[in-house]
Scaffold this active site. Structure first.
Site, mmCIF file in Angstrom:
data_model
loop_
_atom_site.group_PDB
_atom_site.id
_atom_site.type_symbol
_atom_site.label_atom_id
_atom_site.label_comp_id
_atom_site.label_asym_id
_atom_site.label_seq_id
_atom_site.Cartn_x
_atom_site.Cartn_y
_atom_site.Cartn_z
ATOM 1 N N GLU A 258 0.890 -1.178 0.000
ATOM 2 C CA GLU A 258 0.000 0.000 0.000
ATOM 3 C C GLU A 258 0.919 1.216 0.000
ATOM 4 O O GLU A 258 1.511 1.546 1.025
ATOM 5 C CB GLU A 258 -0.884 0.003 1.248
ATOM 6 N N CYS A 292 -2.665 8.990 2.556
ATOM 7 C CA CYS A 292 -2.308 8.521 1.209
ATOM 8 C C CYS A 292 -3.454 8.774 0.234
ATOM 9 O O CYS A 292 -3.240 8.898 -0.959
ATOM 10 C CB CYS A 292 -1.964 7.046 1.252
HETATM 11 P P1 NAD Z 1 8.033 5.466 4.782
HETATM 12 O O1 NAD Z 1 8.006 4.701 3.521
HETATM 13 O O2 NAD Z 1 9.125 6.418 5.030
HETATM 14 O O3 NAD Z 1 8.051 4.465 6.029
HETATM 15 C C1 NAD Z 1 7.069 3.459 6.181
HETATM 16 C C2 NAD Z 1 7.605 2.386 7.088
HETATM 17 O O4 NAD Z 1 8.706 1.743 6.437
HETATM 18 C C3 NAD Z 1 8.137 2.883 8.434
HETATM 19 O O5 NAD Z 1 7.787 1.937 9.424
HETATM 20 C C4 NAD Z 1 9.631 2.905 8.204
HETATM 21 O O6 NAD Z 1 10.376 2.781 9.403
HETATM 22 C C5 NAD Z 1 9.806 1.681 7.331
HETATM 23 N N1 NAD Z 1 11.035 1.637 6.516
HETATM 24 C C6 NAD Z 1 11.659 2.646 5.893
HETATM 25 N N2 NAD Z 1 12.733 2.181 5.216
HETATM 26 C C7 NAD Z 1 12.786 0.841 5.427
HETATM 27 C C8 NAD Z 1 13.657 -0.203 4.999
HETATM 28 N N3 NAD Z 1 14.701 0.032 4.202
HETATM 29 N N4 NAD Z 1 13.394 -1.465 5.404
HETATM 30 C C9 NAD Z 1 12.355 -1.734 6.198
HETATM 31 N N5 NAD Z 1 11.478 -0.788 6.636
HETATM 32 C C10 NAD Z 1 11.702 0.485 6.250
HETATM 33 O O7 NAD Z 1 6.602 6.156 4.858
HETATM 34 P P2 NAD Z 1 6.009 7.097 5.993
HETATM 35 O O8 NAD Z 1 6.672 8.433 5.877
HETATM 36 O O9 NAD Z 1 6.020 6.418 7.324
HETATM 37 O O10 NAD Z 1 4.483 7.167 5.540
HETATM 38 C C11 NAD Z 1 4.044 8.036 4.557
HETATM 39 C C12 NAD Z 1 3.854 7.314 3.231
HETATM 40 O O11 NAD Z 1 2.983 6.199 3.421
HETATM 41 C C13 NAD Z 1 3.187 8.169 2.190
HETATM 42 O O12 NAD Z 1 3.817 8.006 0.949
HETATM 43 C C14 NAD Z 1 1.768 7.632 2.125
HETATM 44 O O13 NAD Z 1 1.117 7.860 0.916
HETATM 45 C C15 NAD Z 1 1.983 6.198 2.400
HETATM 46 N N6 NAD Z 1 0.748 5.578 2.893
HETATM 47 C C16 NAD Z 1 0.085 4.732 2.062
HETATM 48 C C17 NAD Z 1 -1.095 4.158 2.472
HETATM 49 C C18 NAD Z 1 -1.847 3.226 1.574
HETATM 50 O O14 NAD Z 1 -2.670 2.488 2.059
HETATM 51 N N7 NAD Z 1 -1.584 3.193 0.273
HETATM 52 C C19 NAD Z 1 -1.614 4.426 3.742
HETATM 53 C C20 NAD Z 1 -0.903 5.295 4.572
HETATM 54 C C21 NAD Z 1 0.295 5.863 4.125
#
Ligand code: NAD
Length: 484
Positions: A258, A292
């Site tokens: 997602e 999102c």
């Molecule tokens: P992010 O991608 O920076 O982080 C998401 C998660 O991934 C966090 O728990 C982070 O610690 C982890 N992470 C980061 N790098 C990693 C790696 N190399 N290995 C393992 N885990 C890792 O996103 P964010 O800033 O927390 O959230 C915002 C983003 O999430 C926005 O782009 C938003 O659109 C998206 N989002 C999507 C949905 C959906 O359902 N499509 C819902 C909510 C948020």
């Protein structure tokens, strides 16, 4: 309202491994901040790769037994967890406001929404069906069964600290999978409190582990390489999703993704403009724009663009900004300084290229990471804000002439999560709804999330669906038994 000091003092801050609260193996902790003040709320245990291995040992050890647990028993545990989250509504709501920043009324809404996945999938757990058919050749019979995928890693974002977890945990447990959850480092407290709920609801030890960490890749990389892990489900940015997909490919690990969005909000000339402005406020300002599904780009037919802009400007200007737990606040802080800088840069870029600010446009002085609700109009096609997810309280308006141009503008993105259209013409609503390249389309509605509807994106917004009757399928394998 619940007393903040008393709430913080009552919270679990250790890892949840094998049904117990545990310190991180190196004893390390990391701080969780209040984005409204920048102050530290609490320190939580900082999971290491060793802790991840222990949690995966526990998940693998009880996977078979959990899968064999009658679905009615699994369903009752989920149902009890739903009841407990609702009973502890005030704690969950205040906690989400403290660690994420959203206004208390919105946190309360997320308690209802997030808890609902527990109830919904407690009901879905007992309705997983296979099929039995004779082969058309007349030779043999076909029995199709569903089995849990197995131990699953869930990685969640900070913007919906409860719901992005329960939307994964509930279907996984319902399907008979064990799960390791790595919450976002910005908002681990809500997930740790949910761990307490599951312990109190009688979930057997080992089925669910919760592993906050400040070093995500160090924790999760070894898990990807461990053959006992069978699936990764991720909600977060497209950039991180691509990294995880590449890692998963190396081990042919099943994934659900997602990812980010860049939702268009299309207003046709025949729209009811007051309804469209109400919908725009909901689609843009929910969660301080940090959703999102948030409307990013407002494509408005030039015949009604001025009127729509004036009405939306007035509504955005009237919003009350402040710390989310204060009465009447509608716009809380952004999650951190980095996010506020990103929003500032996108506004600055658009204005430098010719966009006009009708309200807002700037950060607020500290403490906290506040940014004014901002409306930009006459946004030129080369502005970054039309391409990149803003994740903040900024709306960008551009004009179009006629339906075909509106559809083309809406689809001009590599993302495809949500889209919104406003029109009073039913035929147009269906025609445009079918033409939009997105997984979800709101028709005369600014909020579309529903526990009973499939949530997910196409293009670079993701793979798979959560919630609805589809959500549990992500955690099931199909097995064919060939019978004589
Ligand atoms: P992010 O991608 O920076 O982080 C998401 C998660 O991934 C966090 O728990 C982070 O610690 C982890 N992470 C980061 N790098 C990693 C790696 N190399 N290995 C393992 N885990 C890792 O996103 P964010 O800033 O927390 O959230 C915002 C983003 O999430 C926005 O782009 C938003 O659109 C998206 N989002 C999507 C949905 C959906 O359902 N499509 C819902 C909510 C948020």
């Amino acid at each position: 309202m619940r007393d903040v000091t008393a709430l913080l003092a009552s919270l679990p801050t250790g890892l949840w491994i094998d049904g117990q609260q545990a310190k991180a193996s190196e004893g390390a902790t990391f701080p969780v901040h209040d984005p409204a003040t920048g102050e530290v709320l609490l320190e939580v245990a900082d999971a290491t790769a060793g802790d991840g291995a222990r949690a995966l040992d526990a998940a693998a050890a009880c996977q078979r037994e959990w899968a064999a647990t009658p679905t009615r028993v699994r369903a009752e545990i989920l149902r009890r967890a739903w009841e407990l989250v609702i009973e502890r509504r005030d704690d969950f709501a205040l906690l989400m406001t403290l660690e994420m920043g959203k206004p208390l009324a919105e946190s309360d809404g997320e308690v209802t929404y997030g808890a609902e996945f527990l109830r919904w999938f407690s009901e879905e757990a007992v309705r997983v069906h296979g099929r039995f058919t004779p082969s058309p050749s007349g030779n043999g019979r076909i029995l199709v069964t569903k089995q849990p995928v197995g131990p699953t890693l869930a990685i969640t974002p900070w913007n919906f600290p409860l719901a992005m977890g329960t939307r994964k945990i509930a279907p996984a447990l319902a399907a008979g999978c064990t799960m390791l959850v790595k919450p976002a480092p910005e908002t681990p407290l809500t997930m740790l409190l949910l761990g307490q709920v599951f312990a109190d609801a009688g979930l057997p030890p080992g089925v669910l582990s919760i592993l906050p960490t400040s070093r995500a890749a160090q924790l999760t990389d070894p898990m990807f390489a461990d053959p006992r892990l069978r699936k990764v489900t991720f909600t977060g940015s497209t950039a991180v999703g691509k990294i995880l997909l590449a890692q998963a490919a190396t081990h042919v690990l099943r994934t659900s993704m997602e990812l980010g969005g860049n939702a268009p909000f299309v207003v046709f000339a025949d729209a009811n403009l007051d309804d469209a402005v109400d919908g725009a406020m909901a689609a843009k300002m929910r969660n301080i724009g940090e959703a999102c599904t948030a409307a990013n780009r407002f494509h408005v037919d030039n015949a009604v663009r001025q009127e729509f802009t004036a009405k939306l400007t007035a509504r955005m200007r009237a919003l009350k900004i402040g710390p989310g737990h204060l009465d009447g606040v509608q716009v809380g802080p952004l999650i951190n300084e980095r996010q506020r800088n990103t929003v500032s840069e996108l506004v600055f870029d658009a204005v430098a290229k010719g966009a006009v600010v009708t309200t807002g446009g700037a950060s607020q002085p500290g403490p906290g990471y506040f940014f004014e609700p901002t409306l930009l109009t006459d946004v030129p096609a080369d502005a970054r804000i039309l391409r990149e997810e803003v994740f903040g309280p900024v709306a960008a308006i551009t004009g179009f002439d006629g339906e075909a141009e509106g559809i083309a503008a809406a689809n001009d993105t590599e993302f495809g999560l949500a889209a919104y259209i406003y029109t009073t013409d039913l035929n147009r609503a269906l025609r445009v709804g079918e033409s939009l390249e997105s997984g979800m389309v709101g028709i005369n509605r600014g909020i579309i999330s529903d526990v009973a509807a499939p949530f997910g994106g196409i293009k670079q917004s993701g793979l798979g669906r959560e919630a609805g009757t589809e959500g549990i399928e992500e955690y099931l394998e199909t097995k064919y038994l060939a019978l004589p």
